[in-house]
Design a protein around this motif. Structure first.
Motif, PDB file in Angstrom:
ATOM      1  N   GLY A  59     -39.031 -19.768   1.800  1.00  0.00           N
ATOM      2  CA  GLY A  59     -38.018 -19.297   0.867  1.00  0.00           C
ATOM      3  C   GLY A  59     -36.495 -18.901   1.886  1.00  0.00           C
ATOM      4  O   GLY A  59     -35.317 -17.999   1.301  1.00  0.00           O
ATOM      5  N   PHE A  60     -36.629 -19.661   2.952  1.00  0.00           N
ATOM      6  CA  PHE A  60     -35.391 -19.810   3.454  1.00  0.00           C
ATOM      7  C   PHE A  60     -34.367 -20.775   2.620  1.00  0.00           C
ATOM      8  O   PHE A  60     -34.045 -21.786   1.891  1.00  0.00           O
ATOM      9  N   VAL A  61     -32.729 -20.381   2.821  1.00  0.00           N
ATOM     10  CA  VAL A  61     -31.903 -20.894   1.958  1.00  0.00           C
ATOM     11  C   VAL A  61     -30.662 -21.075   3.123  1.00  0.00           C
ATOM     12  O   VAL A  61     -29.308 -20.356   3.373  1.00  0.00           O
ATOM     13  N   GLY A  62     -30.411 -22.240   3.083  1.00  0.00           N
ATOM     14  CA  GLY A  62     -29.929 -22.805   3.896  1.00  0.00           C
ATOM     15  C   GLY A  62     -29.446 -24.652   4.561  1.00  0.00           C
ATOM     16  O   GLY A  62     -30.566 -25.431   3.967  1.00  0.00           O
ATOM     17  N   LYS A  63     -28.836 -24.768   5.077  1.00  0.00           N
ATOM     18  CA  LYS A  63     -29.000 -25.924   6.429  1.00  0.00           C
ATOM     19  C   LYS A  63     -30.246 -26.288   7.163  1.00  0.00           C
ATOM     20  O   LYS A  63     -30.716 -25.419   7.221  1.00  0.00           O
ATOM     21  N   ASP A  64     -30.658 -27.402   6.775  1.00  0.00           N
ATOM     22  CA  ASP A  64     -31.847 -27.642   7.644  1.00  0.00           C
ATOM     23  C   ASP A  64     -31.432 -27.770   9.027  1.00  0.00           C
ATOM     24  O   ASP A  64     -32.830 -27.419   9.513  1.00  0.00           O
ATOM     25  N   GLU A  65     -30.847 -27.830   9.610  1.00  0.00           N
ATOM     26  CA  GLU A  65     -30.315 -28.057  11.196  1.00  0.00           C
ATOM     27  C   GLU A  65     -30.916 -26.410  11.329  1.00  0.00           C
ATOM     28  O   GLU A  65     -30.963 -25.872  12.807  1.00  0.00           O
ATOM     29  N   ASP A  66     -30.156 -25.706  10.670  1.00  0.00           N
ATOM     30  CA  ASP A  66     -30.653 -24.000  10.684  1.00  0.00           C
ATOM     31  C   ASP A  66     -31.666 -23.648  10.898  1.00  0.00           C
ATOM     32  O   ASP A  66     -32.172 -22.937  11.074  1.00  0.00           O
ATOM     33  N   LEU A  67     -32.699 -24.170  10.043  1.00  0.00           N
ATOM     34  CA  LEU A  67     -33.843 -24.134   9.760  1.00  0.00           C
ATOM     35  C   LEU A  67     -35.118 -24.340  10.486  1.00  0.00           C
ATOM     36  O   LEU A  67     -35.928 -23.797  10.799  1.00  0.00           O
ATOM     37  N   ALA A  68     -34.732 -25.185  11.288  1.00  0.00           N
ATOM     38  CA  ALA A  68     -34.714 -26.462  12.636  1.00  0.00           C
ATOM     39  C   ALA A  68     -34.764 -24.829  13.582  1.00  0.00           C
ATOM     40  O   ALA A  68     -35.775 -25.117  14.590  1.00  0.00           O
ATOM     41  N   THR A  69     -33.463 -24.440  14.045  1.00  0.00           N
ATOM     42  CA  THR A  69     -33.543 -23.407  14.590  1.00  0.00           C
ATOM     43  C   THR A  69     -34.153 -22.788  14.834  1.00  0.00           C
ATOM     44  O   THR A  69     -34.640 -22.376  15.571  1.00  0.00           O
ATOM     45  N   LEU A  70     -34.613 -22.187  12.996  1.00  0.00           N
ATOM     46  CA  LEU A  70     -35.649 -21.194  13.624  1.00  0.00           C
ATOM     47  C   LEU A  70     -36.427 -21.224  13.922  1.00  0.00           C
ATOM     48  O   LEU A  70     -37.306 -20.706  14.175  1.00  0.00           O
ATOM     49  N   GLY A  71     -37.072 -22.665  12.854  1.00  0.00           N
ATOM     50  CA  GLY A  71     -37.986 -22.703  13.075  1.00  0.00           C
ATOM     51  C   GLY A  71     -38.840 -22.948  15.121  1.00  0.00           C
ATOM     52  O   GLY A  71     -39.716 -22.771  15.221  1.00  0.00           O
ATOM     53  N   ARG A  72     -37.610 -23.558  15.966  1.00  0.00           N
ATOM     54  CA  ARG A  72     -38.186 -23.651  16.862  1.00  0.00           C
ATOM     55  C   ARG A  72     -38.234 -22.857  17.956  1.00  0.00           C
ATOM     56  O   ARG A  72     -38.881 -22.306  18.180  1.00  0.00           O
ATOM     57  N   LEU A  73     -37.190 -21.317  17.588  1.00  0.00           N
ATOM     58  CA  LEU A  73     -37.472 -20.388  17.807  1.00  0.00           C
ATOM     59  C   LEU A  73     -38.475 -19.525  17.569  1.00  0.00           C
ATOM     60  O   LEU A  73     -39.088 -18.800  18.530  1.00  0.00           O
TER      61      LEU A  73
END
Length: 115
Positions: A59-73
């Protein structure tokens, strides 16, 4: 989900005008919504994973870089491995409640599915 492309020539096949330039392709970058407007779904998934459980965040809406940052967190806070691909975050193991707490603290709207 990051970019949407227009058709290459938008129906123009041939032009007799020597000075005609085909329109440039525009890439529409998908903007990342603020955390308060994101509705993330957290579920346990065992399908096609040899019976091993993973926590799936969609359900994440946004850029792949922001998704990767959230996944890393999330991977760092849970202390496990995982991946981000196709607009989903995959965390190894059953961490639904912990991930729900982390995302809520970050300001995301969270919905636990199957819990």
């Amino acid at each position: 989900m990051a970019k949407q492309k227009r058709k290459q020539f938008d129906g123009i096949v041939y032009s007799t005008d020597n000075n005609y330039n085909y329109p440039e392709e525009e890439s529409f970058a998908l903007e990342t919504l603020p955390p308060g407007k994101q509705q993330l779904r957290i579920q346990l998934d065992k399908k096609q994973r040899a019976g091993k459980a993973v926590t799936l965040i969609t359900g994440f809406v946004g850029k792949d870089e922001d998704l990767a940052t959230l996944g890393r967190l999330l991977k760092q806070r849970c202390g496990v491995g995982g991946a981000t691909k196709d607009g989903e975050i995959i965390i190894q193991g059953d961490f639904r409640k912990k991930i729900g707490e982390i995302l809520s603290a970050e300001g995301y709207k969270v919905k636990l599915i199957g819990a």
